[in-house]
Design a protein around this motif. Structure first.
Motif, PDB file in Angstrom:
ATOM      1  N   GLU A  15       0.827  -1.209   0.000  1.00  0.00           N
ATOM      2  CA  GLU A  15       0.000   0.000   0.000  1.00  0.00           C
ATOM      3  C   GLU A  15       0.861   1.259   0.000  1.00  0.00           C
ATOM      4  N   LYS A  18       2.307   1.760  -3.449  1.00  0.00           N
ATOM      5  CA  LYS A  18       1.265   2.252  -4.355  1.00  0.00           C
ATOM      6  C   LYS A  18       1.003   3.742  -4.121  1.00  0.00           C
ATOM      7  N   LEU A  19       0.918   4.144  -2.866  1.00  0.00           N
ATOM      8  CA  LEU A  19       0.689   5.552  -2.542  1.00  0.00           C
ATOM      9  C   LEU A  19       1.814   6.434  -3.089  1.00  0.00           C
ATOM     10  N   GLU A  20       3.042   5.957  -2.947  1.00  0.00           N
ATOM     11  CA  GLU A  20       4.178   6.748  -3.422  1.00  0.00           C
ATOM     12  C   GLU A  20       4.217   6.815  -4.944  1.00  0.00           C
ATOM     13  N   ARG A  21       3.869   5.718  -5.619  1.00  0.00           N
ATOM     14  CA  ARG A  21       3.808   5.740  -7.088  1.00  0.00           C
ATOM     15  C   ARG A  21       2.715   6.683  -7.567  1.00  0.00           C
ATOM     16  N   ASP A  22       1.568   6.614  -6.923  1.00  0.00           N
ATOM     17  CA  ASP A  22       0.453   7.477  -7.304  1.00  0.00           C
ATOM     18  C   ASP A  22       0.788   8.951  -7.039  1.00  0.00           C
ATOM     19  N   GLU A  24       3.785  10.276  -7.132  1.00  0.00           N
ATOM     20  CA  GLU A  24       4.728  10.695  -8.170  1.00  0.00           C
ATOM     21  C   GLU A  24       4.003  11.002  -9.477  1.00  0.00           C
ATOM     22  N   ARG A  25       3.042  10.144  -9.825  1.00  0.00           N
ATOM     23  CA  ARG A  25       2.266  10.391 -11.047  1.00  0.00           C
ATOM     24  C   ARG A  25       1.456  11.686 -10.930  1.00  0.00           C
ATOM     25  N   SER A  26       0.887  11.917  -9.768  1.00  0.00           N
ATOM     26  CA  SER A  26       0.096  13.136  -9.557  1.00  0.00           C
ATOM     27  C   SER A  26       0.973  14.386  -9.647  1.00  0.00           C
ATOM     28  N   LYS A  34      -3.503  16.480  -4.714  1.00  0.00           N
ATOM     29  CA  LYS A  34      -3.663  15.030  -4.604  1.00  0.00           C
ATOM     30  C   LYS A  34      -2.343  14.376  -4.219  1.00  0.00           C
ATOM     31  N   ALA A  35      -1.244  14.829  -4.831  1.00  0.00           N
ATOM     32  CA  ALA A  35       0.073  14.258  -4.534  1.00  0.00           C
ATOM     33  C   ALA A  35       0.405  14.415  -3.047  1.00  0.00           C
ATOM     34  N   LEU A  38      -1.602  12.058  -0.863  1.00  0.00           N
ATOM     35  CA  LEU A  38      -1.070  10.695  -0.944  1.00  0.00           C
ATOM     36  C   LEU A  38       0.203  10.547  -0.123  1.00  0.00           C
TER      37      LEU A  38
END
Length: 256
Positions: A15, A18-22, A24-26, A34-35, A38
Motif C-alpha cells: 500500500e 502504491k501511494l508513493e507511485r500514485d 509521483e504520477r500526480s 492530490k500528490a 497521498l
C-alpha cells in the motif's frame, strides 16, 4: 500467527509503494493537492508499519516537509496566497509536532527553510514586520546550526526586507554578511566532479550576483556612489563569467 503478521506487513508495504507511485504520477501531471494527500497517507502508514525510529519514516517526514515548502513557494509565485500560507503552516505544524521523528538538527534545518519561506510570503503581501520577524528567526536558527542550507540567502532576504522598510544601513550590513559567507564558501569548497556541482554552483553564482547588486542599491541609497559603482561592476562581472548569462537583476536577451 507469524504468517498473519507477515501477510499484514506485506500488505502495508504494498500500500505504501502504491501511494508513493500514485503521488509521483500526480506530481508529474500537476495535481499537487492530490500528490500531497497521498504523501501524507504514506507517512501515516510508515509510522504505523515501521515506527518512529525507522529511517524510512524519518525520510518520509523530511520529504513531506520539503514538498510543503516547494509547492508553497510555487503557489506564492502564482499569488495564490491562501494555498501558500496553508502549506507553510502544514510544514511548520509537522516540524513542531510532538510526534516528530527526525533529528533535532534536521528539524532546525527545515524550520529555518520554512521560516524563510514565511518571510517571503509576508514580504510579498507587504507585511514587512512579519516578514522581518520570520527572516530573523530563520537566521538565528541557521547561525546555530551545523547543517544550515543557505544563511547567505537569508541575509539577502533580510537585506531586501529592510530596504523596503527604508532601513538601508542595516540592509547593507546583511548584504555584506551574505557576501562574506559566499566568498568564504568559494574559498573553502572541496573540488568535485563538475556535473555533480553544476546546479549548486549556478545557484551560488546567482546569489553572488544578486548580493553585489543589492549592495550597490543600498550604497546608492546611502549616497556611497563610488562603492556602488564598484558593486554594480562586480555583479556584472559575476554574471558575465557564466556563459549565456546576463545580469541576474535584468532580463535575458535570447537574441545574443
Amino acid at each position: 500467527m507469524a504468517e498473519t503478521d507477515e501477510s499484514y506487513a506485506a500488505e502495508i508495504e504494498s500500500e505504501i509503494a502504491k501511494l508513493e507511485r500514485d503521488a509521483e504520477r500526480s506530481q508529474k501531471s500537476g495535481n499537487i493537492e492530490k500528490a500531497l494527500r497521498l504523501l501524507e497517507r504514506a507517512l501515516a502508514f510508515k509510522l504505523e508499519a515501521y515506527g518512529p525510529e525507522n529511517p524510512e519514516t524519518a525520510s518520509a517526514w523530511t520529504s513531506l516537509t520539503n514538498n510543503y515548502n516547494v509547492y508553497a513557494m510555487k503557489h506564492l509565485q502564482d499569488e495564490d496566497f491562501k494555498a501558500s500560507h496553508s502549506l507553510l503552516s502544514k510544514a511548520k505544524a509537522l516540524l513542531e509536532s510532538p510526534a516528530n521523528v527526525i533529528s533535532d538538527e534536521e528539524k532546525r534545518r527545515l524550520l529555518a527553510i520554512t521560516y524563510n519561506n514565511f518571510a517571503c510570503y509576508y514580504k510579498k503581501k507587504n507585511m514587512l514586520k512579519s516578514a522581518l520577524t520570520h527572516a530573523e528567526a530563520a537566521l538565528e536558527i541557521e547561525m546555530a546550526s551545523l547543517t544550515a542550507d543557505t544563511p547567505s540567502a537569508t541575509h539577502l532576504n533580510l537585506c531586501a526586507i529592510l530596504s523596503q522598510m527604508g532601513r538601508h544601513k542595516h540592509a547593507l550590513e546583511h548584504a555584506r554578511s551574505a557576501l562574506e559567507l559566499l566568498l568564504a564558501d568559494r574559498e573553502n569548497q572541496v573540488v568535485a566532479a563538475p556535473k555533480e556541482l553544476a546546479g549548486d554552483e549556478d545557484e551560488k553564482t546567482s546569489l553572488l550576483a544578486v548580493c553585489y547588486h543589492n549592495m550597490a542599491v543600498e550604497q546608492e541609497y546611502l549616497r556611497m556612489y563610488h562603492p556602488a559603482i564598484e558593486s554594480y561592476r562586480q555583479s556584472y562581472e559575476v554574471c558575465s563569467a557564466v556563459v549565456g548569462w546576463v545580469c541576474a537583476t535584468g532580463s535575458a536577451d535570447s537574441g545574443r
